[in-house]
Scaffold this active site. Structure first.
Site, PDB file in Angstrom:
ATOM      1  N   ASN A 138     -16.136   7.280  -1.155  1.00 24.84           N
ATOM      2  CA  ASN A 138     -14.684   7.286  -0.942  1.00 24.84           C
ATOM      3  C   ASN A 138     -14.158   8.526  -1.655  1.00 24.84           C
ATOM      4  O   ASN A 138     -14.071   8.548  -2.877  1.00 24.84           O
ATOM      5  CB  ASN A 138     -14.067   6.004  -1.519  1.00 24.84           C
ATOM      6  CG  ASN A 138     -12.546   6.042  -1.485  1.00 24.84           C
ATOM      7  OD1 ASN A 138     -11.957   6.924  -0.858  1.00 24.84           O
ATOM      8  ND2 ASN A 138     -11.916   5.087  -2.157  1.00 24.84           N
ATOM      9  N   TRP A 139     -13.853   9.530  -0.863  1.00 23.16           N
ATOM     10  CA  TRP A 139     -13.419  10.803  -1.472  1.00 23.16           C
ATOM     11  C   TRP A 139     -12.023  10.712  -2.082  1.00 23.16           C
ATOM     12  O   TRP A 139     -11.610  11.601  -2.810  1.00 23.16           O
ATOM     13  CB  TRP A 139     -13.432  11.917  -0.415  1.00 23.16           C
ATOM     14  CG  TRP A 139     -14.789  12.369   0.014  1.00 23.16           C
ATOM     15  CD1 TRP A 139     -16.005  11.883  -0.398  1.00 23.16           C
ATOM     16  CD2 TRP A 139     -15.080  13.434   0.939  1.00 23.16           C
ATOM     17  NE1 TRP A 139     -17.027  12.567   0.210  1.00 23.16           N
ATOM     18  CE2 TRP A 139     -16.487  13.521   1.035  1.00 23.16           C
ATOM     19  CE3 TRP A 139     -14.292  14.303   1.696  1.00 23.16           C
ATOM     20  CZ2 TRP A 139     -17.116  14.456   1.867  1.00 23.16           C
ATOM     21  CZ3 TRP A 139     -14.912  15.229   2.524  1.00 23.16           C
ATOM     22  CH2 TRP A 139     -16.306  15.310   2.606  1.00 23.16           C
ATOM     23  N   HIS A 158      -7.845  -1.060  -0.494  1.00 21.38           N
ATOM     24  CA  HIS A 158      -8.285  -0.474  -1.761  1.00 21.38           C
ATOM     25  C   HIS A 158      -7.233  -0.769  -2.837  1.00 21.38           C
ATOM     26  O   HIS A 158      -6.032  -0.788  -2.547  1.00 21.38           O
ATOM     27  CB  HIS A 158      -8.490   1.038  -1.607  1.00 21.38           C
ATOM     28  CG  HIS A 158      -9.210   1.629  -2.779  1.00 21.38           C
ATOM     29  ND1 HIS A 158      -8.581   1.901  -3.964  1.00 21.38           N
ATOM     30  CD2 HIS A 158     -10.516   1.947  -2.957  1.00 21.38           C
ATOM     31  CE1 HIS A 158      -9.477   2.372  -4.826  1.00 21.38           C
ATOM     32  NE2 HIS A 158     -10.663   2.416  -4.240  1.00 21.38           N
ATOM     33  N   GLY A 215     -12.794   4.602 -11.830  1.00 25.19           N
ATOM     34  CA  GLY A 215     -12.448   5.899 -12.388  1.00 25.19           C
ATOM     35  C   GLY A 215     -12.349   5.910 -13.906  1.00 25.19           C
ATOM     36  O   GLY A 215     -11.853   6.863 -14.496  1.00 25.19           O
ATOM     37  N   SER A 275     -17.024   3.121 -10.969  1.00 27.95           N
ATOM     38  CA  SER A 275     -17.877   3.927 -11.842  1.00 27.95           C
ATOM     39  C   SER A 275     -19.368   3.739 -11.549  1.00 27.95           C
ATOM     40  O   SER A 275     -20.191   3.745 -12.465  1.00 27.95           O
ATOM     41  CB  SER A 275     -17.572   3.658 -13.320  1.00 27.95           C
ATOM     42  OG  SER A 275     -16.217   3.993 -13.602  1.00 27.95           O
ATOM     43  N   GLY A 299     -16.662   6.448  -5.750  1.00 25.04           N
ATOM     44  CA  GLY A 299     -15.547   7.383  -5.844  1.00 25.04           C
ATOM     45  C   GLY A 299     -16.019   8.719  -6.382  1.00 25.04           C
ATOM     46  O   GLY A 299     -16.588   9.542  -5.671  1.00 25.04           O
ATOM     47  N   GLY A 300     -15.805   8.932  -7.674  1.00 27.96           N
ATOM     48  CA  GLY A 300     -16.086  10.224  -8.298  1.00 27.96           C
ATOM     49  C   GLY A 300     -17.469  10.777  -8.011  1.00 27.96           C
ATOM     50  O   GLY A 300     -17.623  11.980  -7.731  1.00 27.96           O
TER      51      GLY A 300
HETATM   52  P1  13P Z   1     -15.061   5.545  -9.004  1.00 26.85           P
HETATM   53  O1  13P Z   1     -16.481   5.513  -8.501  1.00 26.85           O
HETATM   54  O2  13P Z   1     -14.526   6.912  -9.197  1.00 26.85           O
HETATM   55  O3  13P Z   1     -14.880   4.637 -10.179  1.00 26.85           O
HETATM   56  O4  13P Z   1     -14.152   4.922  -7.817  1.00 26.85           O
HETATM   57  C1  13P Z   1     -14.524   3.711  -7.261  1.00 26.85           C
HETATM   58  C2  13P Z   1     -13.662   3.458  -6.075  1.00 26.85           C
HETATM   59  O5  13P Z   1     -12.488   3.182  -6.202  1.00 26.85           O
HETATM   60  C3  13P Z   1     -14.277   3.595  -4.755  1.00 26.85           C
HETATM   61  O6  13P Z   1     -13.440   3.129  -3.760  1.00 26.85           O
END
Ligand code: 13P
Length: 250
Positions: free
Chosen positions: A9-10, A95, A173, A212, A233-234
Site C-alpha cells: 500500500n503505497w 483503511h 507506521g 510495521s 506500507g512503508g
Molecule cells: P506500515 O507498514 O507503514 O506500518 O503501514 C501499514 C498499512 O497501513 C498498510 O495498509
C-alpha cells in the site's frame, strides 16, 4: 493451504520517476513464478503507469479506495468501473486512515466492498483497533463490528471473494508490531466469523496482517496459521524490503 498474498500500500507516496524505478527494480528481481500472490496498491493518478509497468511478471495492480457510488455527481471520487478499466485486481477498502481522516464508517466500507465485488475486483477489507480500544479490552468487539458490517451486506456465496486485512491502528507506521501471537489471536477470531458466514469459503479467505511489517518480522508473522500474507506500507516503498517480504511469504 491458502496461497499467501503480499500487497503493498503505497499510500500518498511516489512520483512518476520514483514509481518507475521502484516497479522496475521489483519486476527485474522477481522470477516469473513465485510462491505467493503480489499486488501494489498505488495512488489513483498512477494507475495508468502501474498498468503499463505490470503487463508481465507476477505483480498485479490495486487501488487504495473506491467510491461507494456507481457514478454521478461525486466530485473527487473514483468508481469501481474506472479502477477496472485500469486493470485493478484489488482495491483496499476501509483503511484506518480513511476511517479516521475521512469519517468512513463501517456502513460506507460495506457499500464500497459491494461496489468492488460487483465490478469483479477483490476488496481488501481493513479492520483494526486503536490503542485506546485495545487497552480498554475492546479489540474483539471493534474488529467484529467492522467485519460484521461487511458480512451482513454480501451474499454468503461472495465470502471467498474477500481479502481481509487486520491492521491494528497503533502498529501502522509506528514501528510497533503486534506480536505474532497477538495478531494470530485476532486473525483466528476473524476466521471464525468468516466460516460462520460460509463454512467452506471462510477457510479460503486470505487474512493479511498490516502494521510495521518488515523483512525482520515478516516470516514469523506469516508462519502463524491464520496469517496469510501482509498489507505493507512503508516497507513496500523500498524494493529490497518489499522483495524480502515477498521471499518470506511461502
Ligand atoms: P506500515 O507498514 O507503514 O506500518 O503501514 C501499514 C498499512 O497501513 C498498510 O495498509
Amino acid at each position: 493451504m491458502r496461497r499467501k498474498l503480499v500487497a503493498g500500500n503505497w499510500k500518498m507516496n511516489g512520483s512518476l520517476a520514483v514509481n518507475s524505478a521502484l516497479l522496475a527494480s521489483v519486476n527485474a528481481a522477481l522470477p516469473a513464478k513465485v510462491d505467493c500472490d503480489i499486488a501494489v496498491c498505488v495512488p489513483a493518478p498512477y494507475l495508468a503507469q502501474g498498468q503499463a509497468a505490470l503487463t508481465s511478471g507476477p505483480v498485479v495492480l490495486g487501488a487504495q479506495d473506491v467510491s461507494a457510488h456507481e457514478d454521478g455527481a461525486y466530485t473527487g471520487e473514483v468508481s469501481a468501473a474506472m479502477l477496472l478499466e485500469f486493470g485493478c485486481s484489488f482495491v483496499i477498502v476501509g483503511h484506518s486512515e480513511r476511517r479516521s481522516y475521512h469519517a468512513e464508517d463501517s456502513a460506507v466500507v460495506a457499500q464500497k466492498t459491494l461496489r468492488a465485488l460487483q465490478a469483479g475486483m477483490t476488496p481488501i477489507v481493513c479492520v483494526g483497533e486503536t490503542l485506546a480500544q485495545r487497552e480498554a479490552g475492546n479489540t474483539e468487539a471493534v474488529v467484529a463490528a467492522q467485519l460484521d458490517a461487511v458480512l451482513a451486506v454480501i451474499d454468503a456465496a461472495q465470502v471467498e471473494h474477500l481479502v481481509v486485512a487486520y491492521e491494528p491502528v497503533w502498529a501502522i507506521g509506528t514501528g510497533k508490531t503486534a506480536t505474532p501471537a497477538m495478531a494470530q489471536d485476532v486473525h483466528a477470531q476473524l476466521r471464525k466469523m468468516l466460516t460462520a458466514r460460509n463454512a467452506e469459503q471462510g477457510e479460503k479467505v486470505r487474512i493479511l496482517y498490516g502494521g510495521s511489517m518488515k523483512p525482520e518480522n515478516a516470516a514469523e508473522l506469516m508462519a502463524q496459521p491464520d496469517i496469510d500474507g501482509g498489507l505493507i506500507g512503508g516497507a513496500a516503498l523500498k524494493a529490497s524490503d518489499f522483495l524480502a517480504i515477498i521471499a518470506a511469504a511461502k
